[in-house]
Scaffold this motif. Sequence first.
Motif, PDB file in Angstrom:
ATOM      1  N   ILE A 120       0.851  -1.189   0.000  1.00 56.47           N
ATOM      2  CA  ILE A 120       0.000   0.000   0.000  1.00 56.47           C
ATOM      3  C   ILE A 120       0.887   1.240   0.000  1.00 56.47           C
ATOM      4  CG2 ILE A 120      -1.663   1.319   1.391  1.00 56.47           C
ATOM      5  CD1 ILE A 120      -2.588  -1.363   2.589  1.00 56.47           C
ATOM      6  N   VAL A 121       0.454   2.240  -0.753  1.00 60.28           N
ATOM      7  CA  VAL A 121       1.061   3.566  -0.622  1.00 60.28           C
ATOM      8  C   VAL A 121      -0.065   4.535  -0.256  1.00 60.28           C
ATOM      9  CG1 VAL A 121       2.433   5.381  -1.685  1.00 60.28           C
ATOM     10  CG2 VAL A 121       2.764   3.007  -2.411  1.00 60.28           C
ATOM     11  N   GLN A 122       0.087   5.226   0.858  1.00 60.08           N
ATOM     12  CA  GLN A 122      -0.933   6.198   1.277  1.00 60.08           C
ATOM     13  C   GLN A 122      -0.497   7.568   0.791  1.00 60.08           C
ATOM     14  OE1 GLN A 122      -1.734   6.445   5.484  1.00 60.08           O
ATOM     15  NE2 GLN A 122      -3.351   7.957   5.177  1.00 60.08           N
ATOM     16  N   HIS A 123      -0.927   7.881  -0.420  1.00 63.96           N
ATOM     17  CA  HIS A 123      -0.483   9.136  -1.039  1.00 63.96           C
ATOM     18  C   HIS A 123      -1.322   9.378  -2.282  1.00 63.96           C
ATOM     19  CE1 HIS A 123       2.623  12.272  -1.251  1.00 63.96           C
ATOM     20  NE2 HIS A 123       2.560  12.139  -2.581  1.00 63.96           N
ATOM     21  N   ASP A 124      -1.208  10.565  -2.833  1.00 63.35           N
ATOM     22  CA  ASP A 124      -1.875  10.900  -4.087  1.00 63.35           C
ATOM     23  C   ASP A 124      -1.371   9.994  -5.217  1.00 63.35           C
ATOM     24  OD1 ASP A 124      -2.853  12.085  -6.375  1.00 63.35           O
ATOM     25  OD2 ASP A 124      -1.644  13.894  -6.200  1.00 63.35           O
TER      26      ASP A 124
END
Length: 244
Positions: A120-124
Motif C-alpha cells: 500500500i502507498v498512502q499518497h496521491d
Amino acid sequence: MPDSSPPPPAPTADIGTPPRRPVRSFVLRGGRMGTGQQRALAELGPRFVLPYQPSPLALPQVFGRQAPCILEIGFGMGDATAQVAAAMPGHDFIGVEVHEAGVGALLKRIGEGGLANLRIVQHDAVEVLRDMVVPGTLAGVHLWFPDPWHKKRHHKRRIVQPAFVALVASRLAPGGYLHCATDWQPYAEQMLEVLAAEPALRNTAEGYAPKPAWRPQTKFETRGLKLGHGVWDLLFQRPPADAA
Ligand SMILES: C[S@@+](CC[C@H](N)C(=O)[O-])C[C@H]1O[C@@H](n2cnc3c(N)ncnc32)[C@H](O)[C@@H]1O
C-alpha cells in the motif's frame, strides 16, 4: 489481461506532470477507524505500507521476486483489492489510497489473508505514478469507481483527464492495460472520450467492455447498484511490443 504472461518492461517517454489539484473525496471523507484497523496499521503498516518517495521503486526488492505488477488507484476500503490479490498470487499489487481508514482496513485484510503480494502507498496516486513507477513497467492499472464529482463545477476534480491518462499509459508495459469502472454514466462517457483520444492506448472492446469475471464487485459499486445505478467498465490496452 491478468491471465496473460508479463510483457518485458520497455522505457517510454516521460510525459511530465498532470496539473495538480487537491486530492478530495466526498465518499469516504471523515470515515473513522475501528480498533482492528488501528491495530493493523500499527502492526502491519511498517511491513506493507511503502512510504511515498520521489524516486522509482525497485519492485523486485519490494516483493522479493520478479512478477507482473498491477497498481490500483483509490481502493477505498480495499475489499476488492484484497480479493483480486488473493485470486492472483502470481501477480504483485500496489494499492494507492489517500484515506487512512481505508489503509487500515486493507492492512487488516492483508493480515487475515496472508497476502504477501500486496503493498500500500498512502499518497496521491498521480504523484505515486509520476515519481515511484518506472515508465513502461506496469502490467495493469485498476481505477474502479473513482469519485464521480457529479456537479459540473466539480468536473475538473475528476481524476480521468487527458494528462492523467497519458501518465498512466506511459507507466504501462507493452500489453499492459488500464481498467476503469464507474456507476455514473456521464463520467463513463467522459472516460470513454478521454481514453479513446490517448494515442498510446487502444480499446479492447467496442465502446464499453463487459465486466470481466475477475473484477469483484466493489463496495462503492454495491452502493450504486442499491441506488439503481448502472455500471460501465472500460478496458484499454497499451499494444504489445510486436503490435506497436
Ligand atoms: C468513490 S471511492 C471508490 C473506492 C473503491 N474503489 C470502491 O469502488 O469501493 C474513490 C476512492 O478514491 C480515493 N482517491 C481519490 N483521489 C485519489 C488520489 N488522487 N489518490 C489516491 N486515492 C484517491 C478516495 O479516497 C476514495 O477512497
